[in-house]
Motif scaffolding. Structure first.
Motif, PDB file in Angstrom:
ATOM      1  N   HIS A 292      -5.388   0.685   1.711  1.00 13.58           N
ATOM      2  CA  HIS A 292      -5.542   2.008   1.104  1.00 13.58           C
ATOM      3  C   HIS A 292      -6.424   2.833   2.037  1.00 13.58           C
ATOM      4  CE1 HIS A 292      -5.285   4.882  -2.109  1.00 13.58           C
ATOM      5  NE2 HIS A 292      -6.600   4.959  -2.258  1.00 13.58           N
ATOM      6  N   HIS A 293      -5.892   3.970   2.494  1.00 16.35           N
ATOM      7  CA  HIS A 293      -6.614   4.837   3.440  1.00 16.35           C
ATOM      8  C   HIS A 293      -7.077   4.063   4.679  1.00 16.35           C
ATOM      9  CE1 HIS A 293      -6.384   8.093   0.660  1.00 16.35           C
ATOM     10  NE2 HIS A 293      -7.210   7.561  -0.218  1.00 16.35           N
TER      11      HIS A 293
ATOM     12  N   ALA B 240      -5.707   2.370  -7.568  1.00 16.01           N
ATOM     13  CA  ALA B 240      -5.411   2.970  -6.261  1.00 16.01           C
ATOM     14  C   ALA B 240      -3.927   2.963  -5.933  1.00 16.01           C
ATOM     15  CB  ALA B 240      -6.174   2.219  -5.163  1.00 16.01           C
ATOM     16  N   TYR B 241      -3.176   1.967  -6.445  1.00 15.35           N
ATOM     17  CA  TYR B 241      -1.810   1.838  -5.952  1.00 15.35           C
ATOM     18  C   TYR B 241      -0.794   1.443  -7.007  1.00 15.35           C
ATOM     19  CZ  TYR B 241       2.179  -0.109  -3.404  1.00 15.35           C
ATOM     20  OH  TYR B 241       3.437  -0.391  -2.973  1.00 15.35           O
TER      21      TYR B 241
ATOM     22  N   GLY C 209       0.833  -1.189   0.000  1.00 15.98           N
ATOM     23  CA  GLY C 209       0.000   0.000   0.000  1.00 15.98           C
ATOM     24  C   GLY C 209       0.867   1.239   0.000  1.00 15.98           C
ATOM     25  N   PRO C 210       0.325   2.373  -0.419  1.00 19.13           N
ATOM     26  CA  PRO C 210       1.111   3.612  -0.446  1.00 19.13           C
ATOM     27  C   PRO C 210       1.460   4.086   0.954  1.00 19.13           C
ATOM     28  CG  PRO C 210      -1.187   4.068  -0.914  1.00 19.13           C
ATOM     29  CD  PRO C 210      -1.055   2.581  -0.896  1.00 19.13           C
TER      30      PRO C 210
ATOM     31  N   LEU D 124      -8.194  -3.129   0.815  1.00 17.19           N
ATOM     32  CA  LEU D 124      -8.760  -2.985  -0.516  1.00 17.19           C
ATOM     33  C   LEU D 124      -8.934  -4.337  -1.200  1.00 17.19           C
ATOM     34  CD1 LEU D 124      -9.614  -0.688  -2.440  1.00 17.19           C
ATOM     35  CD2 LEU D 124      -7.309  -0.753  -3.388  1.00 17.19           C
TER      36      LEU D 124
ATOM     37  N   ALA E  85      -0.949   4.371   4.251  1.00 15.32           N
ATOM     38  CA  ALA E  85      -2.098   3.478   4.060  1.00 15.32           C
ATOM     39  C   ALA E  85      -2.524   2.781   5.342  1.00 15.32           C
ATOM     40  CB  ALA E  85      -1.772   2.434   2.987  1.00 15.32           C
TER      41      ALA E  85
END
Length: 247
Positions: A219-220, A241-242, A34-35, A224, A38
């Protein structure tokens, strides 16, 4: 072996980790990607007890561990490394691991103790160092090790606690490209016939794809997707998203 059910951590109205459901089976390797921001490390902090969840449950072998402090969770077989390297630089490599073995076994740090117990600790430390390929560096000061070697030492410290579930938080961070394959080989050996399970956060996608049986995408703060590497890589929502359209 390890499960989270609706695991959530909120600060005010903001969900840092948002209702995460994960299962980790014996012998499984689950990668977490994840970024930045995340919620990956925050998830690890909740599982290991460094943060207390505001909602949800965490179970280890069916036992609810959500109310236990970190050291109690470690005693039950939950071990972890951190993003930043942390070893006793002024002690030798072997001394670092010996201390970890003694801490795990609850042995006395007193000057006068059974010689047999001391030999057992030394043997366990040497076995952990041999497992990660650092047996030949036992007498070196830990502070003089290259970064990749320090990462191996941290895994040896983790093995000294005889964990059944290992959480690795970005073990490749700061490791030079030439040292990555050797470290990957060490990590790959951690599961296998032992039944030990591994949960690993990592930004190097090539490493995740080589090691992971399944990949969880955050994600956030939310989960996800969680599936086989092939399925996750082909998921258009994950790509958007990523991972990026190129993947």
């Amino acid at each position: 072996m390890l499960a989270t059910r609706g695991l959530t951590w909120r600060i005010g109205e903001v969900a840092i980790v948002d209702s995460v459901y994960l299962d980790l089976a014996p012998g499984e390797f689950l990668g977490v990607i994840g970024p930045n921001g995340a919620g990956k490390t925050s998830l690890f902090n909740l599982i290991t007890g460094l943060r207390r969840a505001t909602e949800g449950r965490i179970t280890l072998d069916g036992q609810d561990i959500g109310g236990l402090p970190p050291h109690r969770r470690a005693r039950l077989g939950l071990g972890r490394t951190f993003q930043e390297s942390s070893v006793f630089g002024s002690l030798s490599v072997r001394e670092n691991v010996r201390l970890a073995v003694q801490a795990h076994r609850g042995g006395s740090m007193a000057l006068w103790r059974r010689a047999a117990a001391d030999r057992e600790v030394a043997a366990a430390a040497d076995a952990a160092l041999d497992r990660v390929g650092l047996a030949h560096r036992g007498t070196a000061l830990a502070g003089t090790l290259a970064h990749g070697e320090k990462r191996k030492l941290e895994i040896a410290l983790l093995l000294a606690g005889e964990p059944r579930v290992m959480l690795l938080d970005e073990p490749m961070a700061g490791v030079s490209a030439e040292d990555v394959p050797e470290l990957v080989a060490v990590i790959k050996s951690l599961t296998g016939d032992s039944g030990r399970a591994v949960l690993m956060v990592e930004h190097h996608m090539d490493v995740i794809l080589e090691l992971a049986d399944r990949i969880a995408v955050m994600h956030h703060g939310a989960l996800l997707a969680c599936d086989t590497p092939e399925t996750v890589m082909a998921n258009p929502t994950v790509q958007e998203a990523y991972l990026g359209e190129s993947l």
